[in-house]
Design an enzyme around this catalytic site. Structure first.
Site, short mmCIF file in Angstrom:
data_model
loop_
_atom_site.label_atom_id
_atom_site.label_comp_id
_atom_site.label_asym_id
_atom_site.label_seq_id
_atom_site.Cartn_x
_atom_site.Cartn_y
_atom_site.Cartn_z
CG HIS A 1 -1.94 1.05 1.27
ND1 HIS A 1 -3.14 0.96 0.58
CD2 HIS A 1 -1.98 2.23 1.93
CE1 HIS A 1 -3.86 2.05 0.82
NE2 HIS A 1 -3.18 2.85 1.64
CG ASP B 1 -0.95 5.63 2.49
OD1 ASP B 1 -2.12 5.55 2.10
OD2 ASP B 1 -0.46 4.89 3.37
CG MET C 1 -0.81 11.54 1.91
SD MET C 1 -0.78 11.69 3.69
CE MET C 1 -1.02 9.98 4.19
C1 DX5 Z 1 -3.71 7.30 6.30
C2 DX5 Z 1 -3.22 6.33 5.26
C3 DX5 Z 1 -3.01 4.97 5.79
C4 DX5 Z 1 -1.97 4.86 6.89
C5 DX5 Z 1 -2.49 3.83 7.83
O1 DX5 Z 1 -4.19 8.44 5.70
O2 DX5 Z 1 -4.14 6.23 4.18
O3 DX5 Z 1 -2.72 4.04 4.75
O4 DX5 Z 1 -0.70 4.50 6.45
O5 DX5 Z 1 -1.66 3.77 8.92
P1 DX5 Z 1 -2.07 2.98 10.27
O6 DX5 Z 1 -2.32 1.55 9.86
O7 DX5 Z 1 -0.87 3.15 11.12
O8 DX5 Z 1 -3.30 3.63 10.80
ZN ZN Z 2 -3.83 4.55 2.74
#
Ligand code: DX5
Ligand code: ZN
Length: 214
Positions: free
Chosen positions: A34, A36, A38
């Protein structure tokens, strides 16, 4: 029962050692990686972009599950698809409703899976009409933007509404505050893909952490 897809979030990995940290979860049984993305606009944080996805593509054969927390996702879909994303998930809240289908079709035109994500305050009723076109629906269980937040149980209550309103091929993913306990809540309600950052990467034994999620 269908298999639960575990997608470790590299947001909680060491960005100076992404290859090492991806290989480690790969060996530990991760199904997807995954990623992320941003932009500092859609969410109040900035992470990584296309060049990193290009580099990750060279070091893993696991599907790259790219979560776009960005405004105007349609502008970047081609670049992320060509970079090697296998699943591209955009946010419902980042696109005008009249353009959602176009965005989904654009993602699919690259031969990859199209995902859409909803933030905690978005009602599942609003997005039911798009489910037949989607490969994946991501129910955020925290406000997007940061790893390590606390799971919002009310968000998980959206899952049965989504599950009842679509075919069994739709992947229902949850992301945010997922650990062995909250994963169970979500999978019991019908989720079949779990994103976890801190729970996996802060564990001393990645395999045990991943196994405990399933
Ligand atoms: C948050 C991200 C998640 C994040 C989750 O905005 O989309 O993918 O990495 O992290 P945990 O599992 O630590 O909540
Ligand atoms: Zn995410």
């Amino acid at each position: 029962m269908s298999k639960i897809i575990v997608s470790p979030s590299i947001l909680s990995a060491d960005f100076a050692n992404l290859e090492r940290d991806i290989k480690a979860v790969e060996i530990a049984g991760a199904d997807w990686i995954h990623v992320d993305v941003m932009d500092g606009h859609f969410v109040p944080n900035i992470t990584i972009g296309v060049p990193v996805v290009i580099s990750l593509r060279q070091v893993t054969d696991l599907p790259l599950d790219v979560h776009l927390m960005i405004d105007n996702p349609e502008k970047y879909i081609k670049a992320f698809a060509e970079a090697g994303a296998d699943i591209l998930t955009f946010h419902y809240e980042a696109v005008e409703k009249s353009k959602i289908k176009q965005v989904i079709n654009l993602i699919k035109s690259f031969g990859i899976k199209a995902g859409m994500s909803i933030k905690p305050k978005t009602s599942p009723i609003e997005i039911l009409e798009f489910l037949p076109d989607l490969d994946l629906l991501l129910v955020m269980t925290v406000e997007p933007g940061f790893g390590g937040q606390i799971f919002i149980q009310d968000c998980a209550k959206k899952i049965p509404t989504i599950k009842q309103s679509t075919n069994e091929n739709l992947i229902i993913q949850v992301d945010g505050g997922i650990n062995d306990q909250t994963a169970k809540i979500c999978t019991n309600l019908g989720a079949n893909s779990l994103v976890a950052g801190n729970y996996i990467y802060k564990a001393s034994d990645y395999k045990q952490a991943i196994d405990s999620l399933r």
